[in-house]
Motif scaffolding. Structure first.
Motif, PDB file in Angstrom:
ATOM      1  N   GLU A 127       0.781  -1.513  -0.032  1.00  0.00           N
ATOM      2  CA  GLU A 127      -0.209   0.104  -0.053  1.00  0.00           C
ATOM      3  C   GLU A 127       0.168   0.677  -0.405  1.00  0.00           C
ATOM      4  N   GLY A 128       2.287   1.229   0.121  1.00  0.00           N
ATOM      5  CA  GLY A 128       3.282   2.658   0.082  1.00  0.00           C
ATOM      6  C   GLY A 128       3.607   2.477   1.444  1.00  0.00           C
ATOM      7  N   MET A 129       3.601   1.816   1.862  1.00  0.00           N
ATOM      8  CA  MET A 129       4.529   1.653   3.403  1.00  0.00           C
ATOM      9  C   MET A 129       6.068   1.990   2.914  1.00  0.00           C
ATOM     10  N   LYS A 130       6.693   2.153   3.229  1.00  0.00           N
ATOM     11  CA  LYS A 130       8.447   2.240   3.473  1.00  0.00           C
ATOM     12  C   LYS A 130       9.300   1.527   4.545  1.00  0.00           C
ATOM     13  N   VAL A 131       8.533   1.932   5.460  1.00  0.00           N
ATOM     14  CA  VAL A 131       9.068   0.942   6.466  1.00  0.00           C
ATOM     15  C   VAL A 131       8.420   0.838   7.598  1.00  0.00           C
ATOM     16  N   ALA A 132       8.630   0.032   7.625  1.00  0.00           N
ATOM     17  CA  ALA A 132       7.709  -0.943   8.622  1.00  0.00           C
ATOM     18  C   ALA A 132       9.380  -1.182  10.245  1.00  0.00           C
ATOM     19  N   VAL A 133       8.693  -0.007  11.183  1.00  0.00           N
ATOM     20  CA  VAL A 133       9.806   0.065  12.479  1.00  0.00           C
ATOM     21  C   VAL A 133       8.550  -1.113  13.805  1.00  0.00           C
ATOM     22  N   VAL A 134      10.194  -2.067  14.022  1.00  0.00           N
ATOM     23  CA  VAL A 134       9.477  -3.501  14.327  1.00  0.00           C
ATOM     24  C   VAL A 134      10.018  -3.167  16.002  1.00  0.00           C
ATOM     25  N   ALA A 135       9.298  -3.351  16.925  1.00  0.00           N
ATOM     26  CA  ALA A 135       9.367  -3.983  18.658  1.00  0.00           C
ATOM     27  C   ALA A 135      10.763  -4.766  18.441  1.00  0.00           C
TER      28      ALA A 135
END
Ligand code: ADP
Ligand code: ASP
Ligand code: MG
Length: 418
Positions: A127-135
């Motif tokens: 959908e266009g998200m560029k960065v997934a920040v995961v804990a």
């Protein structure tokens, strides 16, 4: 889009400025066209503080609640990193372990990753998200409880994501610019390695070199993840850091590649136990049931025998992580009370350290043990327990000599020279 995993350790996200600095690094990779999965640790010192609060509240704590508390540091940095990226107009959002979901077993405090379904995050990338920040460091058990992966576990989160998302590379950003021949904080002569084999890194990590969590190296080796360790403080460069890779990719094979140490050891001796079949099994069965990870073991001749008493008794010495000392003591004393085990007394030493030399070259070079023991004896350092494997030799010594031993061994094996 190719995927890249970037992991930032505690010092790299220690405050808002550092988070901003790390976010700039992420932006550089996004600009190159990567979908980026960022794994963050808690701010440095935070997890220690949380662990301290748990211990103060409940020394023999319920591990499920320990996880509920100590996993929280990563939630803060994940949210802040996502916000910082959004401020830079980069489409990003945070994910806690359970949201991914990063599914683990129920071994609270040192849970193992079972599965990381990629659908949720991939849908967002599409959908266009560029960065997934995961804990980092956290997951969810089959019972739906929060779990953690053991100290330093964000490294393992990072490698597991790299494997699950078939990432081009897994970059571990930390406060040193690579893997060294020994901890650069202990030996000023430590030399940065351009490459190190999975096997050697695995041994160094498991023997105390906390630059990578042991399980992260295990996973990288199993799934052939291209793993790089580098500093988040240096200027970006393509050949920065140390590459952890297959043995075949490394030309030099010295007998010893590195020296590791661990301060977090406790030595325990069960004085006067019966010398007959089944006793060791009872002792170590009891400890295993209590969740104690026994490391080195020696069975020694009891003082009783020396003093000319009737034979048939011996002493058993073992080491375990210092934070499992209370569990071990309790398990052994309980077993004694119940009549399962018989021993005179339990001696506990906590002022010990383990120092190890590691190298795949040991398979073909003879005399490494002899040289190690000579070096320690020249420094007048007494060896309490010895353990060896194909590519490592470890000794337990008084903690006050630990730095000296590391430096002397680094010199003796000429690790400062390429
Ligand atoms: P992070 O918070 O980024 O995960 P860690 O503190 O867990 O960082 O790991 C980095 C530290 O590992 C370094 O600061 C260094 O003191 C220590 N270390 C121990 N052995 C080594 C080694 N052989 N090479 C590099 N660093 C090492
Ligand atoms: N914050 C956790 C720890 O200090 C996990 C990590 O940083 O890797 O152990
Ligand atoms: Mg770490």
């Amino acid at each position: 889009m190719p995927t890249l995993v970037m992991k930032f350790g505690g010092t790299s996200v220690a405050n808002l400025d550092r988070i901003a600095r790390a976010a700039k690094r992420v932006a550089l990779e996004v600009a190159k066209g990567y979908d980026v999965i960022v794994i963050v640790s808690a701010m440095s010192g935070k997890t220690n503080e949380l662990v301290g609060w748990v211990n103060e509240t409940s020394p023999l704590y319920d591990a499920r609640e320990y996880d509920a508390v100590v996993s929280s540091g990563e939630n803060v940095t994940a949210g802040l990193m996502a916000l910082r990226l959004q401020e830079m107009d980069i489409p990003a959002r945070s994910w806690q372990g359970w949201q991914v979901p990063l599914i683990t077993n129920d071994a609270h405090g040192s849970a193992r990753i079972v599965e990381i379904p990629s659908d949720n995050i991939n849908k967002k990338f599409a959908e266009g998200m560029k960065v997934a920040v995961v804990a980092g460091f956290q997951g969810i058990s089959p019972e739906g409880r929060i779990t953690t992966l053991g100290r330093g576990g964000s490294d393992t989160t990072a490698v597991a994501f790299a494997a699950a998302f078939d990432a081009e590379r897994c970059d571990i950003y930390t406060d040193v610019d690579g893997v060294y021949t020994t901890d650069p904080r202990i030996s000023p002569k430590a030399r940065k390695l351009e490459k190190i084999s999975f096997e050697e890194m695995l041994e160094l990590a498991s023997l105390g070199a906390k630059v990578l969590q042991t399980r992260s190296v295990e996973l990288a080796m199993r799934f052939n993840v291209k793993l790089r360790v580098l500093s988040s403080f240096d200027e970006p460069s393509d050949d920065a850091g140390t590459l952890v890779c297959a043995e075949e990719q490394i030309m030099e094979s010295k007998a010893v590649a590195g020296v590791a140490y661990s301060r977090d050891e406790a030595k325990m001796t069960l004085v006067t136990i019966e010398d007959k079949p089944g006793i060791a099994s009872k002792i170590f069965g009891t400890l295993a049931e209590a969740g104690v990870n026994v490391d080195m073991i020696v069975q020694n001749v009891s003082e009783q025998n020396y003093q000319g008493h009737a034979g048939g008794v011996t002493d058993m010495t073992f080491s375990c992580p210092i934070d499992q000392k209370m569990r071990a003591e309790k398990a052994l004393n309980d077993a004694k009370e119940k009549g399962v085990l018989a021993f005179d007394r339990l001696e506990v030493e906590t002022d010990v350290a383990k120092v190890s030399v590691v190298g795949i070259g040991m398979r073909s070079h003879a005399g490494v043990a002899a040289k190690m023991f000579k070096t320690l004896s020249d420094e007048n350092i007494n060896i309490k327990v010895i353990a060896t494997s194909e590519i490592k030799i470890s000794v337990l010594i008084d903690r006050k000599y630990m730095e000296l031993a590391v430096q002397a061994l680094h010199d003796a094996f000429e690790l400062d020279k390429a």
